[in-house]
Scaffold this active site. Structure first.
Site, PDB file in Angstrom:
ATOM      1  N   ASP A  18       0.625  -1.281   0.040  1.00 26.26           N
ATOM      2  CA  ASP A  18       0.172  -0.073  -0.119  1.00 26.26           C
ATOM      3  C   ASP A  18       0.931   1.341  -0.182  1.00 26.26           C
ATOM      4  O   ASP A  18       0.609   1.919  -0.676  1.00 26.26           O
ATOM      5  CB  ASP A  18      -1.025  -0.065   1.100  1.00 26.26           C
ATOM      6  CG  ASP A  18      -0.470  -0.334   2.642  1.00 26.26           C
ATOM      7  OD1 ASP A  18       0.765  -0.745   2.559  1.00 26.26           O
ATOM      8  OD2 ASP A  18      -0.933   0.051   3.804  1.00 26.26           O
TER       9      ASP A  18
ATOM     10  N   PHE B  35       1.621  11.993   7.021  1.00 22.57           N
ATOM     11  CA  PHE B  35       0.646  10.641   7.457  1.00 22.57           C
ATOM     12  C   PHE B  35      -0.349  10.550   6.798  1.00 22.57           C
ATOM     13  O   PHE B  35      -1.383  11.551   6.755  1.00 22.57           O
ATOM     14  CB  PHE B  35       0.684  10.645   9.169  1.00 22.57           C
ATOM     15  CG  PHE B  35       0.086   9.361   9.488  1.00 22.57           C
ATOM     16  CD1 PHE B  35       1.182   8.191   9.549  1.00 22.57           C
ATOM     17  CD2 PHE B  35      -1.132   9.200   9.932  1.00 22.57           C
ATOM     18  CE1 PHE B  35       0.685   7.015  10.141  1.00 22.57           C
ATOM     19  CE2 PHE B  35      -1.653   7.802  10.328  1.00 22.57           C
ATOM     20  CZ  PHE B  35      -0.624   6.711  10.366  1.00 22.57           C
ATOM     21  N   VAL B  36      -0.890   9.521   6.051  1.00 20.53           N
ATOM     22  CA  VAL B  36      -2.117   9.413   5.366  1.00 20.53           C
ATOM     23  C   VAL B  36      -2.867   8.327   5.925  1.00 20.53           C
ATOM     24  O   VAL B  36      -2.175   6.970   6.395  1.00 20.53           O
ATOM     25  CB  VAL B  36      -1.823   9.107   4.068  1.00 20.53           C
ATOM     26  CG1 VAL B  36      -1.317  10.792   3.385  1.00 20.53           C
ATOM     27  CG2 VAL B  36      -0.964   8.128   3.242  1.00 20.53           C
TER      28      VAL B  36
ATOM     29  N   ARG C  16      -9.073   2.459   7.826  1.00 19.65           N
ATOM     30  CA  ARG C  16      -8.873   1.545   6.791  1.00 19.65           C
ATOM     31  C   ARG C  16     -10.084   1.618   5.620  1.00 19.65           C
ATOM     32  O   ARG C  16      -9.762   1.283   4.591  1.00 19.65           O
ATOM     33  CB  ARG C  16      -8.499   0.205   7.302  1.00 19.65           C
ATOM     34  CG  ARG C  16      -7.192   0.026   8.122  1.00 19.65           C
ATOM     35  CD  ARG C  16      -6.989  -1.504   8.355  1.00 19.65           C
ATOM     36  NE  ARG C  16      -6.170  -1.942   9.270  1.00 19.65           N
ATOM     37  CZ  ARG C  16      -4.797  -1.594   9.190  1.00 19.65           C
ATOM     38  NH1 ARG C  16      -3.993  -1.387   8.023  1.00 19.65           N
ATOM     39  NH2 ARG C  16      -4.051  -1.957  10.348  1.00 19.65           N
TER      40      ARG C  16
ATOM     41  N   ASP D   6       7.281   3.832   2.853  1.00 24.84           N
ATOM     42  CA  ASP D   6       7.546   5.079   3.757  1.00 24.84           C
ATOM     43  C   ASP D   6       8.979   5.267   3.751  1.00 24.84           C
ATOM     44  O   ASP D   6       9.685   5.779   3.135  1.00 24.84           O
ATOM     45  CB  ASP D   6       6.732   4.911   5.008  1.00 24.84           C
ATOM     46  CG  ASP D   6       6.835   6.211   5.922  1.00 24.84           C
ATOM     47  OD1 ASP D   6       7.422   7.085   6.002  1.00 24.84           O
ATOM     48  OD2 ASP D   6       5.652   6.164   6.299  1.00 24.84           O
TER      49      ASP D   6
END
Ligand code: PRP
Length: 183
Positions: A101, A153-154, A166, A104
Protein backbone atom coordinates in the site's frame (compact mmCIF):
# COMPACT_ATOMS: atom_id res chain seq x y z
CA UNK A 1 -19.61 11.21 14.52
CA UNK A 2 -18.64 9.57 11.24
CA UNK A 3 -15.11 8.58 10.25
CA UNK A 4 -15.02 11.33 7.63
CA UNK A 5 -15.33 13.98 10.34
CA UNK A 6 -11.71 13.30 11.29
CA UNK A 7 -10.51 13.80 7.71
CA UNK A 8 -8.55 16.97 7.03
CA UNK A 9 -7.83 16.77 3.31
CA UNK A 10 -8.67 14.18 0.67
CA UNK A 11 -5.35 13.67 -1.09
CA UNK A 12 -6.48 11.10 -3.65
CA UNK A 13 -10.23 10.80 -4.35
CA UNK A 14 -11.80 7.41 -4.98
CA UNK A 15 -12.24 7.87 -8.76
CA UNK A 16 -8.63 8.96 -9.21
CA UNK A 17 -7.42 5.94 -7.23
CA UNK A 18 -9.55 3.53 -9.21
CA UNK A 19 -8.53 5.02 -12.58
CA UNK A 20 -4.86 4.66 -11.70
CA UNK A 21 -5.34 1.09 -10.47
CA UNK A 22 -7.01 0.20 -13.78
CA UNK A 23 -3.94 1.62 -15.60
CA UNK A 24 -1.56 -0.37 -13.41
CA UNK A 25 -3.64 -3.49 -14.06
CA UNK A 26 -3.38 -2.96 -17.82
CA UNK A 27 0.40 -2.52 -17.65
CA UNK A 28 0.83 -5.58 -15.46
CA UNK A 29 -1.44 -7.63 -17.77
CA UNK A 30 0.68 -6.66 -20.77
CA UNK A 31 4.04 -7.19 -19.07
CA UNK A 32 3.16 -10.47 -17.36
CA UNK A 33 1.14 -11.93 -20.21
CA UNK A 34 1.55 -15.76 -20.09
CA UNK A 35 3.81 -15.60 -16.99
CA UNK A 36 1.02 -16.36 -14.48
CA UNK A 37 2.43 -13.98 -11.85
CA UNK A 38 1.93 -14.54 -8.14
CA UNK A 39 0.75 -11.34 -6.50
CA UNK A 40 1.81 -11.15 -2.86
CA UNK A 41 -0.23 -8.64 -0.86
CA UNK A 42 1.32 -7.33 2.35
CA UNK A 43 -1.27 -7.31 5.09
CA UNK A 44 -2.88 -5.54 6.55
CA UNK A 45 -2.60 -2.27 4.67
CA UNK A 46 -2.51 -3.67 1.12
CA UNK A 47 -5.63 -5.87 1.32
CA UNK A 48 -7.88 -3.38 -0.49
CA UNK A 49 -5.33 -2.40 -3.14
CA UNK A 50 -4.50 -6.07 -3.79
CA UNK A 51 -8.14 -6.95 -4.37
CA UNK A 52 -8.80 -4.01 -6.72
CA UNK A 53 -5.52 -4.56 -8.57
CA UNK A 54 -6.35 -8.23 -9.10
CA UNK A 55 -9.68 -7.30 -10.66
CA UNK A 56 -7.86 -4.90 -13.01
CA UNK A 57 -5.55 -7.68 -14.26
CA UNK A 58 -6.92 -9.55 -17.26
CA UNK A 59 -4.36 -12.37 -17.56
CA UNK A 60 -4.17 -15.52 -15.38
CA UNK A 61 -2.54 -14.78 -12.03
CA UNK A 62 -2.41 -16.09 -8.49
CA UNK A 63 -2.62 -14.36 -5.13
CA UNK A 64 -1.15 -14.96 -1.70
CA UNK A 65 -0.59 -12.78 1.35
CA UNK A 66 2.06 -12.13 3.95
CA UNK A 67 1.41 -10.28 7.16
CA UNK A 68 4.16 -8.19 8.67
CA UNK A 69 4.50 -5.85 11.59
CA UNK A 70 7.29 -3.49 12.37
CA UNK A 71 8.45 -3.26 15.97
CA UNK A 72 7.97 0.51 15.97
CA UNK A 73 4.97 2.07 17.61
CA UNK A 74 2.82 5.00 16.48
CA UNK A 75 3.38 6.39 13.02
CA UNK A 76 7.10 5.60 12.52
CA UNK A 77 8.68 2.47 11.14
CA UNK A 78 11.59 0.90 13.05
CA UNK A 79 13.05 -1.23 10.25
CA UNK A 80 12.76 -4.41 12.29
CA UNK A 81 10.11 -6.50 10.62
CA UNK A 82 8.32 -9.50 12.03
CA UNK A 83 6.59 -11.95 9.71
CA UNK A 84 3.25 -12.69 11.34
CA UNK A 85 1.92 -14.77 8.47
CA UNK A 86 4.10 -16.31 5.80
CA UNK A 87 3.19 -17.37 2.25
CA UNK A 88 1.16 -20.54 1.78
CA UNK A 89 3.43 -21.74 -1.03
CA UNK A 90 6.94 -21.95 -2.39
CA UNK A 91 7.88 -19.14 -4.78
CA UNK A 92 10.86 -20.87 -6.34
CA UNK A 93 10.81 -20.24 -10.09
CA UNK A 94 7.68 -18.05 -9.85
CA UNK A 95 7.15 -14.52 -11.15
CA UNK A 96 6.42 -12.69 -7.92
CA UNK A 97 4.89 -9.23 -7.71
CA UNK A 98 4.88 -7.77 -4.21
CA UNK A 99 1.88 -5.53 -3.63
CA UNK A 100 2.33 -2.79 -1.01
CA UNK A 101 0.00 0.00 0.00
CA UNK A 102 2.70 2.50 0.95
CA UNK A 103 6.47 2.87 0.88
CA UNK A 104 7.51 5.20 3.66
CA UNK A 105 11.04 4.67 4.99
CA UNK A 106 11.25 1.68 2.65
CA UNK A 107 12.57 -0.52 5.45
CA UNK A 108 9.68 -3.00 5.39
CA UNK A 109 10.02 -3.53 1.66
CA UNK A 110 13.79 -3.76 1.85
CA UNK A 111 13.51 -6.51 4.44
CA UNK A 112 10.82 -8.39 2.51
CA UNK A 113 12.67 -8.22 -0.80
CA UNK A 114 15.80 -9.66 0.80
CA UNK A 115 13.79 -12.38 2.47
CA UNK A 116 11.89 -13.34 -0.71
CA UNK A 117 14.96 -13.18 -2.96
CA UNK A 118 16.45 -15.92 -0.81
CA UNK A 119 13.57 -18.18 -1.89
CA UNK A 120 14.76 -18.01 -5.51
CA UNK A 121 11.78 -16.65 -7.48
CA UNK A 122 12.24 -16.33 -11.26
CA UNK A 123 11.53 -12.60 -10.96
CA UNK A 124 10.64 -10.33 -8.05
CA UNK A 125 9.11 -6.90 -8.62
CA UNK A 126 7.11 -4.39 -6.58
CA UNK A 127 3.81 -2.65 -7.18
CA UNK A 128 3.27 0.06 -4.56
CA UNK A 129 0.16 2.21 -4.54
CA UNK A 130 1.83 5.11 -2.73
CA UNK A 131 5.42 6.22 -2.42
CA UNK A 132 6.33 9.03 -0.07
CA UNK A 133 8.67 11.44 -1.80
CA UNK A 134 12.26 11.84 -0.73
CA UNK A 135 12.30 9.95 2.56
CA UNK A 136 13.33 6.41 1.68
CA UNK A 137 16.23 5.34 3.85
CA UNK A 138 17.32 2.59 1.48
CA UNK A 139 17.52 2.59 -2.32
CA UNK A 140 14.60 0.63 -3.77
CA UNK A 141 13.74 -0.32 -7.31
CA UNK A 142 9.96 -0.03 -7.58
CA UNK A 143 8.66 -1.24 -10.92
CA UNK A 144 5.10 0.08 -10.49
CA UNK A 145 4.09 3.07 -8.38
CA UNK A 146 0.56 4.42 -8.28
CA UNK A 147 1.19 7.86 -6.79
CA UNK A 148 4.05 9.81 -5.29
CA UNK A 149 2.80 11.74 -2.27
CA UNK A 150 4.28 14.24 0.19
CA UNK A 151 5.72 12.72 3.38
CA UNK A 152 2.61 13.37 5.49
CA UNK A 153 0.81 10.69 7.47
CA UNK A 154 -2.10 9.36 5.43
CA UNK A 155 -5.01 7.00 6.05
CA UNK A 156 -7.77 5.31 4.09
CA UNK A 157 -8.04 2.67 1.38
CA UNK A 158 -6.49 0.07 3.70
CA UNK A 159 -4.18 2.40 5.61
CA UNK A 160 -4.87 2.97 9.27
CA UNK A 161 -4.20 5.16 12.23
CA UNK A 162 -4.48 3.05 15.40
CA UNK A 163 -6.36 0.44 13.28
CA UNK A 164 -9.04 2.96 12.28
CA UNK A 165 -9.82 4.59 8.92
CA UNK A 166 -8.91 1.55 6.78
CA UNK A 167 -12.45 1.54 5.33
CA UNK A 168 -12.34 5.03 3.86
CA UNK A 169 -12.50 4.62 0.04
CA UNK A 170 -9.94 7.42 -0.55
CA UNK A 171 -6.50 8.52 0.72
CA UNK A 172 -6.62 11.38 3.20
CA UNK A 173 -4.80 13.24 5.94
CA UNK A 174 -6.30 13.55 9.41
CA UNK A 175 -7.13 16.59 11.46
CA UNK A 176 -4.67 17.11 14.33
CA UNK A 177 -7.38 16.34 16.91
CA UNK A 178 -7.89 12.87 15.41
CA UNK A 179 -4.48 11.86 16.77
CA UNK A 180 -5.20 12.87 20.32
CA UNK A 181 -8.54 11.11 20.75
CA UNK A 182 -7.93 7.35 21.10
CA UNK A 183 -11.68 6.52 21.15
C1 PRP B 1 2.78 -0.02 6.77
C2 PRP B 1 2.63 -0.25 5.27
C3 PRP B 1 3.96 -0.81 4.88
C4 PRP B 1 4.91 -0.15 5.86
C5 PRP B 1 5.63 0.96 5.17
O1 PRP B 1 2.50 -1.19 7.43
O2 PRP B 1 1.58 -1.14 5.00
O3 PRP B 1 4.01 -2.20 5.00
O4 PRP B 1 4.14 0.37 6.94
O5 PRP B 1 6.52 1.60 6.04
P1 PRP B 1 8.09 1.65 5.80
O6 PRP B 1 8.33 1.91 4.34
O7 PRP B 1 8.52 2.82 6.66
O8 PRP B 1 8.68 0.36 6.26
P2 PRP B 1 2.27 -1.27 9.02
O9 PRP B 1 3.50 -1.81 9.67
O10 PRP B 1 1.75 0.05 9.51
O11 PRP B 1 1.16 -2.40 9.18
P3 PRP B 1 -0.34 -2.52 8.59
O12 PRP B 1 -0.20 -2.67 7.10
O13 PRP B 1 -0.83 -3.75 9.24
O14 PRP B 1 -1.12 -1.29 8.98
Amino acid sequence: MGLADDVDEILIPEEVLQDRIRELGKRISAEYNSKEPLLVGILTGAFMFTSDLLRAISVPCHVDFMATASYGSGTESSGIVRILKDLNQSIEGRHVLLVEDIVDSGLTLNYLLKNLRGRRPATLEVCALLQKKGIQRVPLDLRYVGFEIPPDFVVGYGLDYAEKFRNLPYIATLKPEAYTDPA
